[in-house]
Write an enzyme that holds these catalytic residues in place. Structure first.
Site, mmCIF file in Angstrom:
data_model
loop_
_atom_site.group_PDB
_atom_site.id
_atom_site.type_symbol
_atom_site.label_atom_id
_atom_site.label_comp_id
_atom_site.label_asym_id
_atom_site.label_seq_id
_atom_site.Cartn_x
_atom_site.Cartn_y
_atom_site.Cartn_z
ATOM 1 N N CYS A 80 0.804 -1.219 0.000
ATOM 2 C CA CYS A 80 0.000 0.000 0.000
ATOM 3 C C CYS A 80 0.839 1.273 0.000
ATOM 4 O O CYS A 80 0.285 2.375 -0.047
ATOM 5 C CB CYS A 80 -0.948 -0.009 1.189
ATOM 6 S SG CYS A 80 -1.919 -1.519 1.277
ATOM 7 N N HIS A 93 -3.108 7.605 6.337
ATOM 8 C CA HIS A 93 -3.274 6.287 5.719
ATOM 9 C C HIS A 93 -4.667 5.776 6.084
ATOM 10 O O HIS A 93 -5.380 5.276 5.221
ATOM 11 C CB HIS A 93 -2.184 5.336 6.215
ATOM 12 C CG HIS A 93 -2.199 4.015 5.532
ATOM 13 N ND1 HIS A 93 -2.064 3.885 4.160
ATOM 14 C CD2 HIS A 93 -2.333 2.748 6.010
ATOM 15 C CE1 HIS A 93 -2.118 2.613 3.827
ATOM 16 N NE2 HIS A 93 -2.287 1.894 4.929
ATOM 17 N N GLU A 126 -1.516 4.933 13.851
ATOM 18 C CA GLU A 126 -1.184 6.161 13.122
ATOM 19 C C GLU A 126 -1.457 7.401 13.968
ATOM 20 O O GLU A 126 -0.681 8.363 13.951
ATOM 21 C CB GLU A 126 -1.959 6.230 11.810
ATOM 22 C CG GLU A 126 -1.523 7.377 10.921
ATOM 23 C CD GLU A 126 -2.157 7.350 9.543
ATOM 24 O OE1 GLU A 126 -1.767 8.185 8.702
ATOM 25 O OE2 GLU A 126 -3.046 6.495 9.294
ATOM 26 N N LYS A 141 -10.014 7.742 2.509
ATOM 27 C CA LYS A 141 -10.405 6.350 2.262
ATOM 28 C C LYS A 141 -11.816 6.072 2.771
ATOM 29 O O LYS A 141 -12.417 5.064 2.385
ATOM 30 C CB LYS A 141 -9.418 5.391 2.929
ATOM 31 C CG LYS A 141 -8.057 5.303 2.255
ATOM 32 C CD LYS A 141 -7.195 4.236 2.899
ATOM 33 C CE LYS A 141 -5.824 4.121 2.247
ATOM 34 N NZ LYS A 141 -4.934 5.250 2.593
ATOM 35 N N HIS A 169 -9.836 1.754 -0.122
ATOM 36 C CA HIS A 169 -8.381 1.624 -0.110
ATOM 37 C C HIS A 169 -7.908 1.124 -1.467
ATOM 38 O O HIS A 169 -8.166 -0.022 -1.848
ATOM 39 C CB HIS A 169 -7.974 0.645 0.998
ATOM 40 C CG HIS A 169 -6.512 0.602 1.274
ATOM 41 N ND1 HIS A 169 -5.587 1.301 0.535
ATOM 42 C CD2 HIS A 169 -5.793 -0.076 2.222
ATOM 43 C CE1 HIS A 169 -4.387 1.065 1.007
ATOM 44 N NE2 HIS A 169 -4.478 0.231 2.024
ATOM 45 N N PHE A 221 1.499 -3.472 3.959
ATOM 46 C CA PHE A 221 1.809 -4.794 4.491
ATOM 47 C C PHE A 221 3.300 -5.081 4.263
ATOM 48 O O PHE A 221 3.855 -4.762 3.210
ATOM 49 C CB PHE A 221 0.983 -5.867 3.792
ATOM 50 C CG PHE A 221 -0.459 -5.948 4.248
ATOM 51 C CD1 PHE A 221 -0.930 -5.158 5.271
ATOM 52 C CD2 PHE A 221 -1.326 -6.838 3.632
ATOM 53 C CE1 PHE A 221 -2.250 -5.248 5.685
ATOM 54 C CE2 PHE A 221 -2.653 -6.935 4.033
ATOM 55 C CZ PHE A 221 -3.116 -6.139 5.070
#
Length: 413
Positions: free
Chosen positions: A163, A303, A314, A335, A340, A399
């Site tokens: 991502c 994010h 975060e 998002k 996403h 990831f």
């Protein structure tokens, strides 16, 4: 001396619209791009919705033969590139092709093609596999085809870091121009991963929201009732140039990219490091790279995927980086509306950050109806905010523990 780098073009294909303007309008309206999946029959899946691109016509950008040979993620990349180059004032010709490069990231590449050709292989035999199979699904083909279409002969490759892929693509393009290795870079990301296999994989690892009965409410970053992210498709491409090159050709300048930071969690294949330690180091590195004071930041495009662990990590990271100033800035997650976009998320969200600087408006984070006490920063919940932002930060975490932060400053000449 590091050269200054500016943004002169934006191109977007998203679940909210097939241009940057359509997407921006949808964001400010607080519109969700989530809906039941239409591209295939999802009835045998546990998750049956996503943020698909809607009413996209590839024949506006490529011919029928190319459309059959190009995976959808590549079609999105081409469409976003066409818009970005037009926005930048390029008419299809490059003054110095050897000084123009392309880096377009993708986390998964042509997984739709991969699934289709695997079925053909198993059901009809190896002789029926398409001769275009390999170039259709490899992630780097977007950078390759875009460079062929533009005649761009400078640096050319693909970033694959889950991502964070397109955030890394933009950051590396920024570095290339800074070092003087190119004058223009076409960069960003593209993804088309709403496919049966990908949905099943993410669903089985409990990463996706299960709100099949209310897709538009499923992506809810920083909300206490969040239960996972919503898959999205699309592309975000930007044109970066050295300031000197942009001024010499009289280009319209949208913003200036001023910082890039990256780090690795070195912790877990999917979960963030405790307390967002890796995210914190990426943000700090970005601020240090641009000699930016934490108090200069007015907006963070988080994010913010709507996962129980990720959102908290975060927020904790932002509090450590920004201290008391964290309470004064807006850290929102678009998002909540776009879903996403995986490897394309960074490209889309960097473009959104540029639009925030240009227009003085910040899109809302929708669906934050019951705020998580641990996510207590202002995310512009369910309402857009009007605010002049001088410097914005865009975060992307993938990831594998890949973290990237980009800083962009309002350009005033």
């Amino acid at each position: 001396m590091k050269r200054r780098v500016v943004v002169t073009g934006l191109g977007v294909v998203s679940p909210l619209g097939n241009t940057a303007a359509e997407t921006w309008e949808g964001l400010l309206a607080g519109r969700s791009g989530a809906a039941p999946i239409r591209r295939f029959d999802p009835s045998n899946l546990d998750v049956r919705f996503g943020c698909e691109v809607k009413q996209f016509d590839p024949l506006k950008f490529i011919d029928k033969k190319e459309a059959r040979r190009y995976d959808q993620f590549l079609q999105y990349a081409i469409a976003a590139t066409v818009e970005a180059t037009c926005d930048a004032g390029f008419d299809g010709t490059l003054s110095v092709p050897e000084r123009t490069g392309v880096i377009i990231g993708s986390g998964i590449g042509g997984i739709g093609t991969f699934e289709e050709q695997c079925k053909i292989f198993l059901q009809q035999g190896p002789q029926r596999v398409s001769v275009f199979f390999v170039p259709m699904f490899i992630p780097d083909i977007a950078s390759g085809i875009v460079s062929i279409r533009l005649g761009a002969k400078g640096p050319n490759y693909c970033t694959v870091s889950a991502c964070a892929s397109s955030a890394h693509a933009i950051g590396e393009s920024y570095r290339i121009i800074q070092r003087g290795e190119a004058d223009v870079m076409v960069t960003g990301g593209a993804e088309s991963a709403i496919t049966p296999l990908a949905i099943a994989g993410f669903s089985n690892m409990k990463a996706l929201s299960m709100r099949n009965d209310a897709p538009e409410k499923a992506s809810r970053p920083f909300d206490q009732e969040r239960d996972g992210f919503v898959m999205g498709d699309g592309s975000g491409v930007v044109i970066l140039e050295s300031l000197e090159h942009a001024l010499d050709r009289g280009a319209r300048i949208h913003a200036e990219i001023v910082g890039y930071g990256m780090s690795a969690d070195a912790y877990h294949i999917t979960q963030p490091a405790p307390g967002g330690e890796g995210a914190k180091r990426a943000m700090l590195a970005c601020l240090a790279d641009g000699d930016i004071s934490p108090t200069d930041i007015g907006y963070i495009n988080a994010h913010g995927t709507s996962t129980p662990v990720g959102d908290v990590a975060e927020v904790k990271a932002a509090k450590e980086v920004f201290g008391e100033h964290a309470k004064k800035l807006i850290m929102g997650s678009t998002k909540s509306m776009t879903g996403h976009l995986l490897g394309a998320a960074g490209g889309l969200e960097f473009a959104i950050s540029v639009l925030v600087l240009k227009h003085g408006e910040i899109p809302p984070t929708i669906n934050q109806d019951d705020p998580d006490p641990e996510c207590d920063l202002d995310c512009a919940p369910n309402r857009k905010a009007r605010r002049q932002v001088d410097v914005a930060l865009s975060n992307s975490f993938g990831f594998g523990g890949h973290n990237a932060s980009l800083a962009v400053r309002r350009y005033e000449g």
